[in-house]
Design a protein around this motif. Structure first.
Motif, PDB file in Angstrom:
ATOM      1  N   LYS A 156       0.826  -1.217   0.000  1.00  0.00           N
ATOM      2  CA  LYS A 156       0.000   0.000   0.000  1.00  0.00           C
ATOM      3  C   LYS A 156       0.855   1.259   0.000  1.00  0.00           C
ATOM      4  N   GLU A 157       1.968   1.224   0.737  1.00  0.00           N
ATOM      5  CA  GLU A 157       2.842   2.402   0.817  1.00  0.00           C
ATOM      6  C   GLU A 157       3.419   2.800  -0.536  1.00  0.00           C
ATOM      7  N   THR A 158       3.554   1.835  -1.440  1.00  0.00           N
ATOM      8  CA  THR A 158       4.127   2.136  -2.759  1.00  0.00           C
ATOM      9  C   THR A 158       3.097   2.753  -3.697  1.00  0.00           C
ATOM     10  N   GLY A 159       1.821   2.596  -3.362  1.00  0.00           N
ATOM     11  CA  GLY A 159       0.772   3.111  -4.243  1.00  0.00           C
ATOM     12  C   GLY A 159       0.511   2.245  -5.454  1.00  0.00           C
ATOM     13  N   ALA A 160       1.089   1.056  -5.512  1.00  0.00           N
ATOM     14  CA  ALA A 160       0.895   0.171  -6.660  1.00  0.00           C
ATOM     15  C   ALA A 160      -0.542  -0.352  -6.704  1.00  0.00           C
ATOM     16  N   ALA A 161      -1.120  -0.379  -7.898  1.00  0.00           N
ATOM     17  CA  ALA A 161      -2.469  -0.912  -8.086  1.00  0.00           C
ATOM     18  C   ALA A 161      -2.362  -2.412  -8.365  1.00  0.00           C
ATOM     19  N   VAL A 162      -2.545  -3.220  -7.346  1.00  0.00           N
ATOM     20  CA  VAL A 162      -2.373  -4.665  -7.495  1.00  0.00           C
ATOM     21  C   VAL A 162      -3.714  -5.382  -7.322  1.00  0.00           C
ATOM     22  N   GLN A 163      -3.735  -6.606  -7.802  1.00  0.00           N
ATOM     23  CA  GLN A 163      -4.888  -7.482  -7.624  1.00  0.00           C
ATOM     24  C   GLN A 163      -4.422  -8.742  -6.896  1.00  0.00           C
ATOM     25  N   ILE A 164      -5.259  -9.262  -6.020  1.00  0.00           N
ATOM     26  CA  ILE A 164      -4.966 -10.529  -5.366  1.00  0.00           C
ATOM     27  C   ILE A 164      -5.494 -11.630  -6.264  1.00  0.00           C
ATOM     28  N   ASP A 165      -4.584 -12.420  -6.804  1.00  0.00           N
ATOM     29  CA  ASP A 165      -4.941 -13.450  -7.776  1.00  0.00           C
ATOM     30  C   ASP A 165      -5.390 -14.745  -7.107  1.00  0.00           C
ATOM     31  N   GLY A 166      -5.377 -14.776  -5.798  1.00  0.00           N
ATOM     32  CA  GLY A 166      -5.796 -15.967  -5.070  1.00  0.00           C
ATOM     33  C   GLY A 166      -4.884 -16.245  -3.898  1.00  0.00           C
ATOM     34  N   ALA A 167      -5.394 -17.001  -2.940  1.00  0.00           N
ATOM     35  CA  ALA A 167      -4.633 -17.325  -1.734  1.00  0.00           C
ATOM     36  C   ALA A 167      -4.858 -18.786  -1.371  1.00  0.00           C
ATOM     37  N   ASP A 168      -3.819 -19.406  -0.829  1.00  0.00           N
ATOM     38  CA  ASP A 168      -3.904 -20.780  -0.335  1.00  0.00           C
ATOM     39  C   ASP A 168      -3.353 -20.836   1.076  1.00  0.00           C
ATOM     40  N   LEU A 169      -3.914 -21.721   1.870  1.00  0.00           N
ATOM     41  CA  LEU A 169      -3.427 -21.966   3.221  1.00  0.00           C
ATOM     42  C   LEU A 169      -3.380 -23.470   3.423  1.00  0.00           C
ATOM     43  N   THR A 170      -2.242 -23.967   3.883  1.00  0.00           N
ATOM     44  CA  THR A 170      -2.089 -25.387   4.173  1.00  0.00           C
ATOM     45  C   THR A 170      -1.628 -25.541   5.615  1.00  0.00           C
ATOM     46  N   GLU A 171      -1.491 -26.765   6.062  1.00  0.00           N
ATOM     47  CA  GLU A 171      -0.967 -27.000   7.403  1.00  0.00           C
ATOM     48  C   GLU A 171       0.495 -26.592   7.510  1.00  0.00           C
ATOM     49  N   ARG A 172       1.136 -26.377   6.365  1.00  0.00           N
ATOM     50  CA  ARG A 172       2.549 -26.019   6.344  1.00  0.00           C
ATOM     51  C   ARG A 172       2.802 -24.548   6.009  1.00  0.00           C
ATOM     52  N   ARG A 173       2.044 -23.988   5.042  1.00  0.00           N
ATOM     53  CA  ARG A 173       2.392 -22.668   4.522  1.00  0.00           C
ATOM     54  C   ARG A 173       1.159 -21.844   4.156  1.00  0.00           C
ATOM     55  N   MET A 174       1.407 -20.553   4.002  1.00  0.00           N
ATOM     56  CA  MET A 174       0.449 -19.607   3.437  1.00  0.00           C
ATOM     57  C   MET A 174       1.024 -19.088   2.118  1.00  0.00           C
ATOM     58  N   TYR A 175       0.159 -18.953   1.110  1.00  0.00           N
ATOM     59  CA  TYR A 175       0.560 -18.408  -0.186  1.00  0.00           C
ATOM     60  C   TYR A 175      -0.411 -17.307  -0.584  1.00  0.00           C
ATOM     61  N   LEU A 176       0.123 -16.195  -1.083  1.00  0.00           N
ATOM     62  CA  LEU A 176      -0.696 -15.109  -1.604  1.00  0.00           C
ATOM     63  C   LEU A 176      -0.137 -14.711  -2.961  1.00  0.00           C
ATOM     64  N   ARG A 177      -0.969 -14.802  -3.999  1.00  0.00           N
ATOM     65  CA  ARG A 177      -0.556 -14.463  -5.352  1.00  0.00           C
ATOM     66  C   ARG A 177      -0.995 -13.028  -5.658  1.00  0.00           C
ATOM     67  N   VAL A 178      -0.026 -12.189  -5.981  1.00  0.00           N
ATOM     68  CA  VAL A 178      -0.268 -10.764  -6.238  1.00  0.00           C
ATOM     69  C   VAL A 178       0.067 -10.468  -7.694  1.00  0.00           C
ATOM     70  N   ALA A 179      -0.849  -9.810  -8.389  1.00  0.00           N
ATOM     71  CA  ALA A 179      -0.616  -9.437  -9.793  1.00  0.00           C
ATOM     72  C   ALA A 179      -0.839  -7.940  -9.963  1.00  0.00           C
ATOM     73  N   CYS A 180      -0.178  -7.386 -10.954  1.00  0.00           N
ATOM     74  CA  CYS A 180      -0.341  -5.967 -11.276  1.00  0.00           C
ATOM     75  C   CYS A 180      -0.532  -5.861 -12.787  1.00  0.00           C
ATOM     76  N   GLU A 181      -1.786  -5.772 -13.208  1.00  0.00           N
ATOM     77  CA  GLU A 181      -2.088  -5.783 -14.634  1.00  0.00           C
ATOM     78  C   GLU A 181      -1.674  -4.492 -15.326  1.00  0.00           C
ATOM     79  N   GLN A 182      -1.425  -3.449 -14.537  1.00  0.00           N
ATOM     80  CA  GLN A 182      -0.948  -2.200 -15.131  1.00  0.00           C
ATOM     81  C   GLN A 182       0.491  -2.326 -15.633  1.00  0.00           C
ATOM     82  N   ILE A 183       1.255  -3.237 -15.023  1.00  0.00           N
ATOM     83  CA  ILE A 183       2.636  -3.480 -15.442  1.00  0.00           C
ATOM     84  C   ILE A 183       2.633  -4.742 -16.294  1.00  0.00           C
ATOM     85  N   GLN A 184       2.803  -4.579 -17.584  1.00  0.00           N
ATOM     86  CA  GLN A 184       2.700  -5.727 -18.484  1.00  0.00           C
ATOM     87  C   GLN A 184       3.720  -5.609 -19.606  1.00  0.00           C
TER      88      GLN A 184
END
Length: 380
Positions: A156-184
């Motif tokens: 948020k501090e960077t001001g980047a316009a990002v989208q959360i492409d999905g999240a996973d949670l397992t007994e071992r790890r957390m994953y968060l996929r971040v995309a920025c369609e403005q940067i292509q």
């Protein structure tokens, strides 16, 4: 391992950010961290029992830590590793001979009764609790919820316009996929001849790659906090992780004495400030059009190499990357559906196959090998 209510879920697959935050907050409210000596640990009925450990006192009240906890599959692996018991054997005793499970665990705990561990669990609040991890007493706790909030603050501090492409949670790890369609970046060579197995769209009609990254963390000792650059194909949302550029923060700290772990606000603030700074660094480095163009250029060099014998090539790739026979067949199916008979087509098949796996850990491992799969196919 499936854990019944009244506990919050331990796993999520392709969740929204709101869903992830809700579950992490529910888990956080039940979190218990105890530095416990071996003589206060006991296995009974294939459960772990904490004996005489002090309660956890917070602003919300007093939570008992002593009592029974059901180990998750990763926790059983921790127990086996820490005590020198073969993991497959310990898992078998759990299901086939619980008394033998108890005898093995207790016997090895008794050999060094003053040895200390960090026990991470979820309080049962009147029920049997959940044992999530048995770790070294030098393990530095960086919890999923704290990591997520700090990383989102950095973004948020960077001001980047990002989208959360999905999240996973397992007994071992957390994953968060971040995309920025403005940067292509334009990537026609990367998707030449390719067609999405999900939408049927042709790569020629959607020849764009989006910038982004994958945020991952384990609060149970299964890997460092990492931010890995991840490019997303417009045509099918396949993700390509650039493992060589990963940012990493290892969970190591000083050894701690016996008792309930109470992290000071100063210690927590310093750790979270570092995570926030890493997230800002990731945005500035990975969400950059020059970075994306450079990576697309590197990948495009091998993407167009023709695959003469698809089945033999994919068998070779699967063997080298330790994919299962079932995964190999799924990749081959996606390869033919994708239509690109090239090394790039092999990469797309691996990353699209990863999307349909129910197991988030296996999906992450498969997607993370996509670029390796392309390089192996190109050189076969």
């Amino acid at each position: 391992m499936t854990i019944a209510s009244p506990f919050p879920p331990l796993t999520l697959r392709n969740a929204t950010l709101d869903d992830l935050v809700e579950v992490l907050r529910a888990q956080h409210a039940r979190k218990i961290d105890v530095i416990v000596p071996a003589h206060r640990l006991h296995a009974t009925g294939a459960h772990l029992e904490l004996l005489g450990t002090e309660p956890l006192v917070t602003e919300d009240g007093v939570t008992a830590t002593a009592g029974l906890y059901l180990p998750t599959t990763p926790c059983d692996q921790d127990i086996a590793t820490k005590l020198g018991i073969p993991t497959p054997y310990l898992r078998r005793t759990r299901t086939e001979h619980p008394r033998l499970y108890d005898a093995n665990v207790n016997g090895w705990l008794e050999t060094d009764p003053r040895r200390r561990f960090m026990f991470r669990g979820l309080a049962g609040n009147g029920h049997i609790g959940i044992a999530r991890a048995l770790l070294s007493n030098s393990y530095k706790v960086i919890d999923n919820l704290d990591v997520l909030m700090a990383a989102l603050a950095g973004i948020k501090e960077t001001g980047a316009a990002v989208q959360i492409d999905g999240a996973d949670l397992t007994e071992r790890r957390m994953y968060l996929r971040v995309a920025c369609e403005q940067i292509q970046a334009y990537a026609p060579e990367l998707v030449a001849g390719y067609r999405s197995p999900f939408s049927g769209l042709a790569g020629a009609d959607c020849p764009v790659v989006f910038a982004g990254f994958l945020l991952a963390n384990s609060e149970t000792g299964d890997g460092a906090f990492t931010i890995t650059p991840r490019l997303t194909l417009q045509v099918c949302r396949n993700g390509m992780t650039i493992n060589r550029d990963v940012l990493r923060e290892v969970h190591l700290g000083g050894r701690m004495d016996e008792g309930v772990v109470r992290w000071s606000q100063d210690t927590l603030a310093k750790s979270m400030a570092l995570i926030t700074a890493r997230a800002r660094d990731a945005v500035r480095t990975f969400l950059d059009v020059d970075y994306v163009r450079a990576k697309v250029g590197e990948l495009s060099e091998q993407a167009g190499v023709k695959v003469a014998e698809p089945e033999k090539t994919i068998e070779h790739v699967a063997t080298r990357l330790s994919f299962t026979k079932e995964q190999q067949q799924l990749i081959l199916q996606h390869f033919y559906q994708g239509g690109a008979i090239t090394a790039g087509g092999v990469m797309h098949a691996v990353t699209s196959a990863a999307q349909v796996l129910d197991d988030a850990e296996k999906a992450y491992e498969m997607e993370s090998r996509g670029i390796d799969a392309m390089r192996l196919a190109a050189s076969f």
